[in-house]
Scaffold this motif. Structure first.
Motif, PDB file in Angstrom:
ATOM      1  N   ILE A  67       0.869  -1.177   0.000  1.00  0.00           N
ATOM      2  CA  ILE A  67       0.000   0.000   0.000  1.00  0.00           C
ATOM      3  C   ILE A  67       0.905   1.225   0.000  1.00  0.00           C
ATOM      4  N   ASN A  68       0.833   2.002  -1.065  1.00  0.00           N
ATOM      5  CA  ASN A  68       1.637   3.213  -1.154  1.00  0.00           C
ATOM      6  C   ASN A  68       0.944   4.212  -2.059  1.00  0.00           C
ATOM      7  N   SER A  69       1.546   5.369  -2.225  1.00  0.00           N
ATOM      8  CA  SER A  69       0.903   6.453  -2.965  1.00  0.00           C
ATOM      9  C   SER A  69       0.754   6.149  -4.445  1.00  0.00           C
ATOM     10  N   ALA A  70       1.445   5.116  -4.939  1.00  0.00           N
ATOM     11  CA  ALA A  70       1.398   4.813  -6.365  1.00  0.00           C
ATOM     12  C   ALA A  70       0.302   3.809  -6.730  1.00  0.00           C
ATOM     13  N   ASN A  71      -0.405   3.242  -5.743  1.00  0.00           N
ATOM     14  CA  ASN A  71      -1.436   2.246  -6.078  1.00  0.00           C
ATOM     15  C   ASN A  71      -2.729   2.498  -5.309  1.00  0.00           C
ATOM     16  N   LEU A  72      -3.144   3.747  -5.243  1.00  0.00           N
ATOM     17  CA  LEU A  72      -4.349   4.116  -4.481  1.00  0.00           C
ATOM     18  C   LEU A  72      -5.575   3.314  -4.915  1.00  0.00           C
ATOM     19  N   ASP A  73      -5.684   3.009  -6.207  1.00  0.00           N
ATOM     20  CA  ASP A  73      -6.876   2.323  -6.707  1.00  0.00           C
ATOM     21  C   ASP A  73      -6.943   0.859  -6.253  1.00  0.00           C
ATOM     22  N   GLU A  74      -5.863   0.336  -5.659  1.00  0.00           N
ATOM     23  CA  GLU A  74      -5.852  -1.054  -5.218  1.00  0.00           C
ATOM     24  C   GLU A  74      -6.086  -1.204  -3.714  1.00  0.00           C
ATOM     25  N   TRP A  75      -6.156  -0.081  -2.998  1.00  0.00           N
ATOM     26  CA  TRP A  75      -6.200  -0.152  -1.537  1.00  0.00           C
ATOM     27  C   TRP A  75      -7.378  -0.988  -1.026  1.00  0.00           C
ATOM     28  N   SER A  76      -8.573  -0.731  -1.535  1.00  0.00           N
ATOM     29  CA  SER A  76      -9.768  -1.436  -1.042  1.00  0.00           C
ATOM     30  C   SER A  76      -9.644  -2.932  -1.272  1.00  0.00           C
ATOM     31  N   GLU A  77      -9.145  -3.294  -2.444  1.00  0.00           N
ATOM     32  CA  GLU A  77      -8.968  -4.720  -2.763  1.00  0.00           C
ATOM     33  C   GLU A  77      -7.957  -5.365  -1.815  1.00  0.00           C
ATOM     34  N   ILE A  78      -6.863  -4.663  -1.547  1.00  0.00           N
ATOM     35  CA  ILE A  78      -5.826  -5.219  -0.669  1.00  0.00           C
ATOM     36  C   ILE A  78      -6.352  -5.363   0.753  1.00  0.00           C
ATOM     37  N   GLU A  79      -7.091  -4.349   1.222  1.00  0.00           N
ATOM     38  CA  GLU A  79      -7.642  -4.423   2.575  1.00  0.00           C
ATOM     39  C   GLU A  79      -8.608  -5.598   2.712  1.00  0.00           C
ATOM     40  N   ALA A  80      -9.379  -5.873   1.655  1.00  0.00           N
ATOM     41  CA  ALA A  80     -10.288  -7.024   1.680  1.00  0.00           C
ATOM     42  C   ALA A  80      -9.496  -8.327   1.725  1.00  0.00           C
ATOM     43  N   GLU A  81      -8.393  -8.398   0.995  1.00  0.00           N
ATOM     44  CA  GLU A  81      -7.544  -9.585   1.003  1.00  0.00           C
ATOM     45  C   GLU A  81      -6.930  -9.808   2.388  1.00  0.00           C
ATOM     46  N   ILE A  82      -6.555  -8.718   3.054  1.00  0.00           N
ATOM     47  CA  ILE A  82      -5.998  -8.837   4.407  1.00  0.00           C
ATOM     48  C   ILE A  82      -7.040  -9.425   5.352  1.00  0.00           C
ATOM     49  N   ARG A  83      -8.256  -8.894   5.282  1.00  0.00           N
ATOM     50  CA  ARG A  83      -9.318  -9.384   6.157  1.00  0.00           C
ATOM     51  C   ARG A  83      -9.622 -10.852   5.890  1.00  0.00           C
ATOM     52  N   ALA A  84      -9.436 -11.292   4.635  1.00  0.00           N
ATOM     53  CA  ALA A  84      -9.703 -12.679   4.272  1.00  0.00           C
ATOM     54  C   ALA A  84      -8.524 -13.595   4.568  1.00  0.00           C
ATOM     55  N   GLY A  85      -7.442 -13.056   5.112  1.00  0.00           N
ATOM     56  CA  GLY A  85      -6.270 -13.865   5.449  1.00  0.00           C
ATOM     57  C   GLY A  85      -5.460 -14.280   4.243  1.00  0.00           C
ATOM     58  N   GLU A  86      -5.604 -13.565   3.122  1.00  0.00           N
ATOM     59  CA  GLU A  86      -4.933 -13.964   1.880  1.00  0.00           C
ATOM     60  C   GLU A  86      -3.596 -13.253   1.665  1.00  0.00           C
ATOM     61  N   VAL A  87      -3.203 -12.378   2.589  1.00  0.00           N
ATOM     62  CA  VAL A  87      -1.954 -11.635   2.445  1.00  0.00           C
ATOM     63  C   VAL A  87      -0.996 -12.070   3.544  1.00  0.00           C
ATOM     64  N   ASP A  88       0.194 -12.550   3.148  1.00  0.00           N
ATOM     65  CA  ASP A  88       1.209 -12.929   4.127  1.00  0.00           C
ATOM     66  C   ASP A  88       2.033 -11.724   4.576  1.00  0.00           C
ATOM     67  N   VAL A  89       2.338 -10.842   3.625  1.00  0.00           N
ATOM     68  CA  VAL A  89       3.191  -9.688   3.899  1.00  0.00           C
ATOM     69  C   VAL A  89       2.548  -8.448   3.304  1.00  0.00           C
ATOM     70  N   LEU A  90       2.446  -7.404   4.118  1.00  0.00           N
ATOM     71  CA  LEU A  90       1.968  -6.114   3.645  1.00  0.00           C
ATOM     72  C   LEU A  90       3.089  -5.088   3.828  1.00  0.00           C
ATOM     73  N   LEU A  91       3.515  -4.482   2.728  1.00  0.00           N
ATOM     74  CA  LEU A  91       4.536  -3.439   2.789  1.00  0.00           C
ATOM     75  C   LEU A  91       3.859  -2.082   2.709  1.00  0.00           C
TER      76      LEU A  91
END
Length: 718
Positions: free
Chosen positions: A114-138
């Motif tokens: 999650i950084n300033s260059a991928n704002l349009d992906e934030w919601s998708e990434i946050e949903a993946e985190i809640r679903a336990g699908e992300v091992d590492v978040l930078l």
């Protein structure tokens, strides 16, 4: 006994051996079939995964700090699955994030950023985190103080984090060489972690003072500090007489340096000029600075990774976070202001090759550049108090709205606000900044200590360049490495590694390149925002009939070629004197190019007018007289300026316009000549900084009847 200690005691030696065996297996997936954990790597992994401790690793670049947190992540996720929560890595640069995502994939670890260059992906990434699908978040440190992220994402993320990693942890400390206030927001993150959440902080560049500071902020941390020798690096220093010789040396020796590498410069202008010169000599290079578009930086990074170019010519924007294990060389055109910063930058080289060359080409102008950047440090107390006085507790004030009210430029204002936020005096909110009302004290003593430490570091860097002792040992002692010993590889240990001689052809080419004067002075077309807040009724576009045209200057104060000469002439301590012959000749050359170049003026100037100067009247006056004489133009006189109080010319645009908008007058004798001219006026000054002196003096001439105004100056700041 704490829960952590009790759990650690209950873990048998057999259990720990089994964990180590699994850790070794993960490492082999990450780094190859023959990879084996270093002893301190295992100690860190064991402390994180078995003992659930906080760990600070101060280890040399290339030691394998990223392997520690990727292996620990894999073990935690294998043991607890999604219940372990993601590893959160706070990482300073996008380049590092891209490298880390690719490295994680090799170990079968799912990483997102999650950084300033991928704002349009934030919601998708946050949903993946809640679903336990992300091992590492930078995430970048700036995200920690983004209001939406801090208030809506960070609390839940902290509660769910399985492992927190603070990369480049020296940035946490204001004693570190690259202090970033956003890193101090980690205190909030740490406070929100569950009690047994492991934390890993890593850095390659921390002396004892910085190590103690970071360890104290982590709390009850296991500190693993290793020797900092880099046995692949061969350090050398060459003392060359001037910038032209340094560029010529590069042109003569770049092909002899192994593989591909990085050429560091101290300024953006230096990086741009060096890259342009080397390209003109047939080398495939790219420039990398904070002013280069992100897409172009990514392309340049990839070209270097793929060995499509010989070198990146970079500022400290590439100082951290670039991972190319086979980087063959690092050259510095100009010394960084700190041996710690220098060690960190040269550590990019030689991580997966037997030998890498590290060459420092110091310049006599280095100290002046260090002083300039030091002058942009934390502002004086009166300016800080002015900012606090202009903030409200019940409605946010944006940085853009605050800027006209205080005499600080945007980047310095934002840095100061971040520090005040960490100190609790202000709070960042959606839409701007709020005053908290909490008592705040300007810590003069601490700021003085930091300034003194910076001055000591600068002198130490000078000592490094001139020492006759082992250079690697010198750097290791600067980092308080107790195992520092002579390396047996550097130029002081084994004799000169490179010939300081340069060819006459390369010197001539560099002299011609750097000696050619001329940079464009871009005209202002829009008034600064927020002028109404300071009582100036101007906004939007400057009226077409009041604008000046693009102008010219001999060079920038930061230029490799003209920079040192111009700083000596227009610096704050420079005495007033007539225009020197070399500068007078450079101005004539500019005028010739301006008359006949691709972007020549539309009409030849019809007269010369000077900006009245309080600090350098003889310099500006003699320059105007010389131009009038050479160009056979009438010298009409000066545009007069009357200021209330002093102004150093370095404030932000709104404050400059506030001071200058009605300060210029055209004397009747000058105004009487303007309507009858057959072309524009050449407006002469010594230094262009914000650009508003030329803009508003030119506006006064346009309103008095000038057909056009062409600005001409000796120097442009920056």
């Amino acid at each position: 006994m704490t829960e952590t200690r009790a759990t650690a005691e209950q873990t048998t030696a057999a259990d720990r051996a089994a964990v180590r065996e699994r850790a070794e297996a993960v490492l082999r997936r990450l780094a190859g079939d023959h990879a084996v954990l270093r002893e301190d790597q295992w100690r860190a992994i064991e402390a994180l995964t078995v003992d659930r401790r906080r760990v600070l690793c101060v280890q040399r670049t290339g030691w394998g700090k990223s392997a520690v947190y990727f292996v620990a992540t894999a073990l935690l996720r294998d043991t607890e699955g999604a219940a372990a929560g993601p590893t959160v890595i706070v990482s300073p640069l996008l380049a590092l994030m891209r490298n880390q995502v690719e490295a994680a994939a090799r170990a079968g670890i799912r990483a997102r950023t999650i950084n300033s260059a991928n704002l349009d992906e934030w919601s998708e990434i946050e949903a993946e985190i809640r679903a336990g699908e992300v091992d590492v978040l930078l995430i970048s440190p700036e995200r920690l103080n983004n209001p939406d992220f801090r208030d809506n994402v960070l609390p839940g993320l902290a509660a769910e984090t399985g492992l927190l990693v603070v990369d480049e942890a020296h940035c946490v400390s204001d004693w570190g060489h690259d202090f970033r206030p956003d890193y101090r927001r980690l205190r909030t993150f740490l406070a929100g972690l569950p009690s047994r959440t492991p934390v890993l902080a890593t850095t390659a560049t921390a002396n004892s003072r910085v190590t103690a500071d970071v360890a104290e902020q982590l709390g009850d941390a296991l500190v693993l500090r290793g020797p900092l020798d880099r046995d692949s690096l061969r350090l050398a220093v060459l003392d060359l007489p001037n910038p032209a010789h340094r560029l010529a040396w590069l042109a003569d020796h770049l092909d002899r340096l192994p593989g591909s590498g990085i050429i560091y410069t101290l300024t953006v202008a230096g990086a741009t000029e060096t890259a342009d010169f080397l390209r003109s000599r047939g080398f495939a290079v790219a420039s990398y600075t904070g002013q280069v578009e992100d897409a172009d930086r990514r392309a340049a990074e990839q070209d270097l990774l793929d060995n499509k170019i010989k070198a990146l010519v970079a500022t400290s924007a590439l100082g951290m976070g670039f991972d190319k294990p086979d980087l063959g060389f690092v050259v510095h055109l100009g010394a960084p202001p700190s041996p710690i910063a220098y060690y960190q930058q040269v550590g990019r080289a030689g991580r997966a090759v037997e030998h890498a060359e590290v060459v420092l080409l110091p310049g006599r102008e280095d100290a002046a550049i260090w002083r300039y950047f030091a002058s942009l440090a934390f502002p004086p107390e009166d300016q800080v108090r002015s900012v606090l006085a202009n903030l409200w507790s019940d409605r946010p004030t944006s940085t853009q709205a605050l800027e006209p009210l205080v005499d600080l430029r945007r980047n310095r204002l934002e840095m100061m606000l971040k520090v005040l936020d960490v100190d609790g005096a202000v709070r960042r909110a959606k839409g701007g900044w709020l005053a908290t009302g909490e008592p705040w004290t300007y810590d003069t003593a601490r700021l003085r200590r930091v300034a003194e430490a910076r001055a000591t570091e600068q002198q130490t860097m000078i000592d490094y360049a001139t020492t006759t002792a082992c250079r690697m040992e010198f750097l290791r002692r600067c980092l308080d490495d107790p195992e520092a010993t002579p390396c047996g590889r550097c130029d002081n240990c084994v004799g000169p590694l490179f010939d300081a001689e340069v060819s006459a052809a390369s010197v001539a080419a560099a002299d011609a390149f750097l000696g050619h004067p001329g940079v464009v002075i871009a005209p202002k077309k829009m008034w600064p925002t927020g002028l109404g807040a300071v009582g100036v009724n101007l906004k939007g576009k400057l009226a077409a009939g009041e604008q000046i045209e693009p102008g010219r200057a001999v060079g920038r104060l930061s230029d490799l070629g003209w920079g040192s000469r111009l700083r000596a002439l227009v610096g704050p301590e420079s005495p007033d004197a007539s225009i020197p012959d070399d500068l007078a000749g450079a101005v004539v050359e500019i005028l010739k190019d301006w008359a006949h170049g691709d972007d020549a003026w539309a009409l030849r100037p019809a007269a010369v007018v000077a900006v009245a100067s309080r600090s350098r009247p003889e310099l500006v006056g003699s320059l105007a007289r010389h131009i009038a004489q050479v160009g056979r133009l009438p010298l009409l006189g000066t545009v007069e300026v009357a200021l209330d109080g002093e102004s150093d010319g370095r404030g932000n645009s709104a404050q400059r316009v506030r001071v200058l908008h009605d300060a210029f007058t055209v004397p009747p004798a000058v105004a009487a000549e303007l309507p009858g001219l057959s072309g524009p006026v050449l407006l002469v000054d010594d230094l262009v900084d914000s650009g508003w002196t030329m803009t508003l003096a030119g506006r006064a001439l346009r309103r008095a009847g000038a057909e056009g105004v062409l600005p001409l100056a000796l120097a442009v700041a920056g």
